[in-house]
Scaffold this motif. Structure first.
Motif, PDB file in Angstrom:
ATOM      1  N   MET A  16      58.134   7.319   8.080  1.00  0.00           N
ATOM      2  CA  MET A  16      59.016   6.204   7.736  1.00  0.00           C
ATOM      3  C   MET A  16      60.266   6.737   7.048  1.00  0.00           C
ATOM      4  O   MET A  16      60.236   7.739   6.356  1.00  0.00           O
ATOM      5  CB  MET A  16      58.285   5.221   6.821  1.00  0.00           C
ATOM      6  N   SER A  17      61.402   6.111   7.272  1.00  0.00           N
ATOM      7  CA  SER A  17      62.642   6.432   6.592  1.00  0.00           C
ATOM      8  C   SER A  17      63.372   5.123   6.347  1.00  0.00           C
ATOM      9  O   SER A  17      62.983   4.075   6.866  1.00  0.00           O
ATOM     10  CB  SER A  17      63.499   7.366   7.453  1.00  0.00           C
ATOM     11  N   PHE A  18      64.434   5.167   5.541  1.00  0.00           N
ATOM     12  CA  PHE A  18      65.203   3.941   5.292  1.00  0.00           C
ATOM     13  C   PHE A  18      65.721   3.352   6.599  1.00  0.00           C
ATOM     14  O   PHE A  18      65.825   2.144   6.739  1.00  0.00           O
ATOM     15  CB  PHE A  18      66.367   4.229   4.344  1.00  0.00           C
ATOM     16  N   GLU A  19      66.053   4.234   7.546  1.00  0.00           N
ATOM     17  CA  GLU A  19      66.574   3.770   8.824  1.00  0.00           C
ATOM     18  C   GLU A  19      65.501   3.018   9.621  1.00  0.00           C
ATOM     19  O   GLU A  19      65.804   2.132  10.407  1.00  0.00           O
ATOM     20  CB  GLU A  19      67.102   4.953   9.652  1.00  0.00           C
ATOM     21  N   ARG A  20      64.236   3.366   9.392  1.00  0.00           N
ATOM     22  CA  ARG A  20      63.131   2.728  10.103  1.00  0.00           C
ATOM     23  C   ARG A  20      62.676   1.427   9.430  1.00  0.00           C
ATOM     24  O   ARG A  20      61.944   0.652  10.023  1.00  0.00           O
ATOM     25  CB  ARG A  20      61.935   3.682  10.181  1.00  0.00           C
ATOM     26  N   ILE A  21      63.096   1.206   8.200  1.00  0.00           N
ATOM     27  CA  ILE A  21      62.748  -0.035   7.500  1.00  0.00           C
ATOM     28  C   ILE A  21      63.772  -1.094   7.901  1.00  0.00           C
ATOM     29  O   ILE A  21      64.964  -0.959   7.625  1.00  0.00           O
ATOM     30  CB  ILE A  21      62.760   0.155   5.970  1.00  0.00           C
ATOM     31  N   ILE A  22      63.317  -2.134   8.557  1.00  0.00           N
ATOM     32  CA  ILE A  22      64.216  -3.172   9.051  1.00  0.00           C
ATOM     33  C   ILE A  22      64.556  -4.159   7.934  1.00  0.00           C
ATOM     34  O   ILE A  22      63.687  -4.612   7.191  1.00  0.00           O
ATOM     35  CB  ILE A  22      63.580  -3.906  10.255  1.00  0.00           C
ATOM     36  N   GLY A  23      65.847  -4.486   7.839  1.00  0.00           N
ATOM     37  CA  GLY A  23      66.304  -5.429   6.820  1.00  0.00           C
ATOM     38  C   GLY A  23      66.629  -4.753   5.505  1.00  0.00           C
ATOM     39  O   GLY A  23      66.612  -3.519   5.386  1.00  0.00           O
ATOM     40  N   HIS A  24      66.974  -5.549   4.494  1.00  0.00           N
ATOM     41  CA  HIS A  24      67.260  -5.087   3.130  1.00  0.00           C
ATOM     42  C   HIS A  24      68.370  -4.033   3.098  1.00  0.00           C
ATOM     43  O   HIS A  24      68.333  -3.075   2.319  1.00  0.00           O
ATOM     44  CB  HIS A  24      65.995  -4.511   2.467  1.00  0.00           C
ATOM     45  N   ASN A  25      69.370  -4.201   3.958  1.00  0.00           N
ATOM     46  CA  ASN A  25      70.392  -3.160   4.144  1.00  0.00           C
ATOM     47  C   ASN A  25      71.197  -2.859   2.885  1.00  0.00           C
ATOM     48  O   ASN A  25      71.460  -1.695   2.577  1.00  0.00           O
ATOM     49  CB  ASN A  25      71.339  -3.547   5.287  1.00  0.00           C
ATOM     50  N   PHE A  26      71.581  -3.905   2.138  1.00  0.00           N
ATOM     51  CA  PHE A  26      72.386  -3.672   0.938  1.00  0.00           C
ATOM     52  C   PHE A  26      71.599  -2.870  -0.090  1.00  0.00           C
ATOM     53  O   PHE A  26      72.124  -1.910  -0.685  1.00  0.00           O
ATOM     54  CB  PHE A  26      72.838  -5.008   0.338  1.00  0.00           C
ATOM     55  N   ILE A  27      70.344  -3.248  -0.296  1.00  0.00           N
ATOM     56  CA  ILE A  27      69.514  -2.558  -1.286  1.00  0.00           C
ATOM     57  C   ILE A  27      69.264  -1.115  -0.868  1.00  0.00           C
ATOM     58  O   ILE A  27      69.339  -0.189  -1.686  1.00  0.00           O
ATOM     59  CB  ILE A  27      68.192  -3.319  -1.492  1.00  0.00           C
ATOM     60  N   LYS A  28      68.996  -0.903   0.416  1.00  0.00           N
ATOM     61  CA  LYS A  28      68.763   0.469   0.898  1.00  0.00           C
ATOM     62  C   LYS A  28      70.003   1.336   0.685  1.00  0.00           C
ATOM     63  O   LYS A  28      69.903   2.489   0.249  1.00  0.00           O
ATOM     64  CB  LYS A  28      68.376   0.445   2.375  1.00  0.00           C
ATOM     65  N   LYS A  29      71.169   0.776   0.997  1.00  0.00           N
ATOM     66  CA  LYS A  29      72.424   1.521   0.835  1.00  0.00           C
ATOM     67  C   LYS A  29      72.668   1.844  -0.639  1.00  0.00           C
ATOM     68  O   LYS A  29      73.086   2.957  -0.989  1.00  0.00           O
ATOM     69  CB  LYS A  29      73.581   0.698   1.397  1.00  0.00           C
ATOM     70  N   GLN A  30      72.396   0.879  -1.498  1.00  0.00           N
ATOM     71  CA  GLN A  30      72.578   1.060  -2.938  1.00  0.00           C
ATOM     72  C   GLN A  30      71.667   2.172  -3.465  1.00  0.00           C
ATOM     73  O   GLN A  30      72.107   3.045  -4.238  1.00  0.00           O
ATOM     74  CB  GLN A  30      72.266  -0.268  -3.642  1.00  0.00           C
ATOM     75  N   ILE A  31      70.411   2.158  -3.044  1.00  0.00           N
ATOM     76  CA  ILE A  31      69.443   3.160  -3.491  1.00  0.00           C
ATOM     77  C   ILE A  31      69.817   4.546  -2.983  1.00  0.00           C
ATOM     78  O   ILE A  31      69.815   5.528  -3.739  1.00  0.00           O
ATOM     79  CB  ILE A  31      68.025   2.765  -3.020  1.00  0.00           C
ATOM     80  N   GLN A  32      70.148   4.633  -1.687  1.00  0.00           N
ATOM     81  CA  GLN A  32      70.513   5.930  -1.115  1.00  0.00           C
ATOM     82  C   GLN A  32      71.731   6.524  -1.818  1.00  0.00           C
ATOM     83  O   GLN A  32      71.770   7.726  -2.103  1.00  0.00           O
ATOM     84  CB  GLN A  32      70.813   5.779   0.380  1.00  0.00           C
ATOM     85  N   GLY A  33      72.710   5.673  -2.115  1.00  0.00           N
ATOM     86  CA  GLY A  33      73.917   6.141  -2.800  1.00  0.00           C
ATOM     87  C   GLY A  33      73.605   6.694  -4.179  1.00  0.00           C
ATOM     88  O   GLY A  33      74.116   7.758  -4.572  1.00  0.00           O
ATOM     89  N   ALA A  34      72.743   5.985  -4.915  1.00  0.00           N
ATOM     90  CA  ALA A  34      72.392   6.422  -6.274  1.00  0.00           C
ATOM     91  C   ALA A  34      71.635   7.753  -6.240  1.00  0.00           C
ATOM     92  O   ALA A  34      71.866   8.632  -7.081  1.00  0.00           O
ATOM     93  CB  ALA A  34      71.554   5.346  -6.959  1.00  0.00           C
ATOM     94  N   ILE A  35      70.735   7.926  -5.267  1.00  0.00           N
ATOM     95  CA  ILE A  35      69.979   9.171  -5.163  1.00  0.00           C
ATOM     96  C   ILE A  35      70.903  10.334  -4.797  1.00  0.00           C
ATOM     97  O   ILE A  35      70.828  11.418  -5.383  1.00  0.00           O
ATOM     98  CB  ILE A  35      68.836   9.031  -4.130  1.00  0.00           C
TER      99      ILE A  35
END
Length: 314
Positions: free
Chosen positions: A1-20
């Motif tokens: 699984m990766s963020f790209e494979r998780i459908i939906g929640h795009n804003f939150i995923k982008k926010q988390i990836q940016g912070a990491i």
């Protein structure tokens, strides 16, 4: 699984990836969302990224805590065990991630006991709390966490999920699952794969037909069913409510596209002719009262038996 494979929640995923990526990811997080919405998937992906792991498997420095099978809550003793784990040094590197599932089930005392650890965990430790309700988490805990609220997926996102996970589903089945899921991908799997849930849906529907016969042996007839699913009373309640909701809607405006249980549309049509609006709303009220009793931990099988008898009298 990766963020790209998780459908939906795009804003939150982008926010988390940016912070990491910027190395300013907070040490404590609270992920809020309904059961099946994707909280654990996002938490696991966060953990993998923080540890710079690329294979989705178990790692010794990703520690997951869940409510014990014989318990209804997470108490102080369990939190003390979590705290001890938090304070152990990482095994493989300099980072460790603690994921607490169903953190809304922590007692007030347990949350207070956990407060200082969440505020100041050891260096390299990230704590991720997963909760179905923000209201059950103390303000003192919330204020020390970065909060991520997961929203239900759109119909198109659920369709995308179904086409990826179940590519051989027929069009009508896809429509039924989308309606039933109500934006929660976990409910798709429940609908399609969980044999106990399938039986609960089928028997609940049978009961709605049986009630109209006013037979005295109805309790005895379904006694084993209610005992078998006494631990899954929430699913039984949800099943009854969804059917009655569909019957009311079809009886009122006859629009098939608004029916949740669209795979049972013929049954819904039949039942709409068998019940009056007063009877249906009366059953809603009885089911709600039964739920209130079950929330207080009364005997679920007995509560359902009483509910059936009263539903016959509506």
């Amino acid at each position: 699984m990766s963020f790209e494979r998780i459908i939906g929640h795009n804003f939150i995923k982008k926010q988390i990836q940016g912070a990491i990526q910027q190395e300013n990811f907070a040490h404590a997080h609270l992920i809020i969302g309904e059961d099946g919405i994707g909280k654990s998937l996002i938490a696991k992906e966060i953990a993998l990224r923080l540890l710079d792991k690329h294979e989705d498997r178990d790692y010794v420095d990703i520690v997951e805590w869940k409510v014990l099978k014989n318990k209804q809550s997470i108490g102080v003793d369990e939190v003390r065990d979590i705290i001890r784990e938090v304070n152990k040094k990482p095994y493989e590197g300099d980072k460790k991630i603690i994921i607490v599932h169903e953190s809304h089930k922590m007692t007030v005392e347990a949350q207070n006991a956990f407060l200082k650890t969440i505020e100041e965990p050891p260096k390299g430790v990230t704590i991720i709390l997963l909760s179905e309700s923000i209201g059950l988490i103390l303000e003192t805990i919330r204020s020390r966490c970065q909060i991520h609220k997961l929203k239900r997926l759109s119909s198109e996102e659920i369709r995308e999920y179904l086409l990826r996970e179940y590519p051989n589903l027929e069009t009508e089945k896809i429509r039924a699952v989308i309606a039933f899921s109500d934006g929660i991908p976990g409910r798709c799997q429940l609908f399609l794969e969980d044999s106990s849930f399938i039986e609960i849906r089928d028997i609940s529907l049978d009961i709605l037909f049986e009630i109209t016969k006013k037979e005295k042996n109805i309790v005895k007839k379904y006694e084993k069913f209610f005992y078998r699913y006494s631990e899954k009373w929430e699913e039984v309640i949800s099943s009854f409510n969804s059917y009655i909701r569909d019957i009311i809607i079809y009886k009122d405006i006859s629009k098939k596209e608004l029916i949740i249980n669209s795979d049972k549309i013929e049954n819904i049509q039949q039942l709409s002719n068998m019940y009056s609006f007063n009877e249906l709303y009366g059953m809603f009220e009885l089911i709600d009262k039964t739920k209130q009793k079950l929330d207080r931990r009364v005997n679920s099988a007995l509560a359902f038996q009483v509910m059936l008898l009263k539903m016959q009298e509506v």
